[in-house]
Design an enzyme around this catalytic site. Structure first.
Site, PDB file in Angstrom:
ATOM      1  N   GLY A 154      69.967   1.436  81.609  1.00  0.00           N
ATOM      2  CA  GLY A 154      70.106   2.485  80.604  1.00  0.00           C
ATOM      3  C   GLY A 154      69.457   2.094  79.282  1.00  0.00           C
ATOM      4  N   GLU A 188      74.730   8.074  82.227  1.00  0.00           N
ATOM      5  CA  GLU A 188      76.050   7.908  82.835  1.00  0.00           C
ATOM      6  C   GLU A 188      76.049   6.507  83.440  1.00  0.00           C
ATOM      7  OE1 GLU A 188      78.494   7.144  85.350  1.00  0.00           O
ATOM      8  OE2 GLU A 188      77.958   8.840  86.627  1.00  0.00           O
ATOM      9  N   GLY A 238      73.451   4.901  86.353  1.00  0.00           N
ATOM     10  CA  GLY A 238      73.240   3.540  86.831  1.00  0.00           C
ATOM     11  C   GLY A 238      73.843   2.517  85.891  1.00  0.00           C
ATOM     12  N   SER A 239      73.220   1.370  85.828  1.00  0.00           N
ATOM     13  CA  SER A 239      73.763   0.255  85.057  1.00  0.00           C
ATOM     14  C   SER A 239      73.418   0.360  83.579  1.00  0.00           C
ATOM     15  CB  SER A 239      73.215  -1.070  85.598  1.00  0.00           C
ATOM     16  OG  SER A 239      71.830  -1.196  85.293  1.00  0.00           O
TER      17      SER A 239
END
Length: 262
Positions: A16, A34, A11-12
């Site tokens: 994260g 990721e 995600g963003s």
């Protein structure tokens, strides 16, 4: 939760960081992230332009641009820049939008209204900062969250559309003249998820691949992701890898057992 030892997140970068903070405050669980990307696709003058246009188009616009490794920074050699732009604009204008369950449709909507407005906001930013809106840039239709395939030309690295992840159907086309120059420019972002290079010169391709700060580099193709190849990013594109043998490492612990022999 203290019984959970590992979290894998896609995600963003914003979320994260929150996950990393939560992991540190609980039981120091492992985290694989990721995150976002602003991936470059570099196109040299020795390629077949029609083929390069097709590869570049499909590096950006599938899934309505909602792809973490999308090649949204398209660097094109000055000798073929004008031809590339002309053909890319024509291909973008011909892209069919609509219901993604219709097999003839090539592009569906953004995930929600908030993301649609965010992407359209980046279009406005690009125009205000001096980029040339070659095509698209508007909402498509009155129902659903569709955005026209959008191409900016005359883009420079100091523009936000060249630095920040838009996560929508927006291509920025930048002009370059030399290998060394484009490597430096391609690396000049906070992300490092993926990169691509199109050329018939294997020396240029390997030099680019070896010097670009990206977890995946595709030569004469793009988004060639396979289960056996590790996928993940440098810099703020994440921590750790998914897939391949390297993808298993985050789920394993190393144990040392020592036995004294009399």
């Amino acid at each position: 939760h203290h019984d959970i030892q590992k979290v894998a997140f896609t995600g963003s970068g914003e979320i994260g960081r929150i996950i990393m903070q939560a992991a540190a405050k609980s039981n120091l669980k492992r985290v694989t992230l990721e995150l976002g990307g602003k991936s470059p696709l570099v196109i040299f003058e020795d390629v077949d332009v029609d083929q390069a246009v097709s590869i570049a188009h499909n590096a950006v616009f599938p899934n309505a641009g909602q792809t973490c490794c999308a090649g949204t920074r398209t660097y094109v050699h000055e000798k073929i820049y004008d031809e590339f732009v002309k053909k890319s604009v024509a291909l973008a204008k011909a892209r069919k939008l609509g219901n993604p369950f219709d097999a003839t449709v090539e592009q569906g909507p953004q995930i929600d209204e908030e993301m649609m407005n965010k992407v359209l906001g980046y279009v406005d930013i690009g125009v205000k900062q001096g980029a040339n809106l070659a095509c698209g840039g508007k909402r498509f239709g009155n129902e659903g969250y569709f955005i026209e395939p959008t191409i900016f030309t005359e883009v420079t690295e100091n523009m936000r559309i060249a630095q920040e992840e838009i996560f929508g159907p927006v291509m920025s086309v930048l002009k370059f003249s030399s290998l060394e120059e484009v490597i430096d420019r391609a690396n000049d972002v906070e992300y490092g998820l993926a990169a691509g290079v199109l050329t018939n010169d294997i020396n240029k391709a390997t030099k680019f691949a070896n010097n670009i700060n990206a977890g995946s580099v595709w030569i004469n193709c793009y988004t060639a992701v396979m289960p056996q190849t590790p996928f993940g990013g440098y810099k703020q594109s994440g921590i750790g890898r998914e897939m391949g043998a390297a993808g298993l490492e985050g789920y394993l612990e190393t144990k040392t057992i020592t036995l004294k022999l009399n």
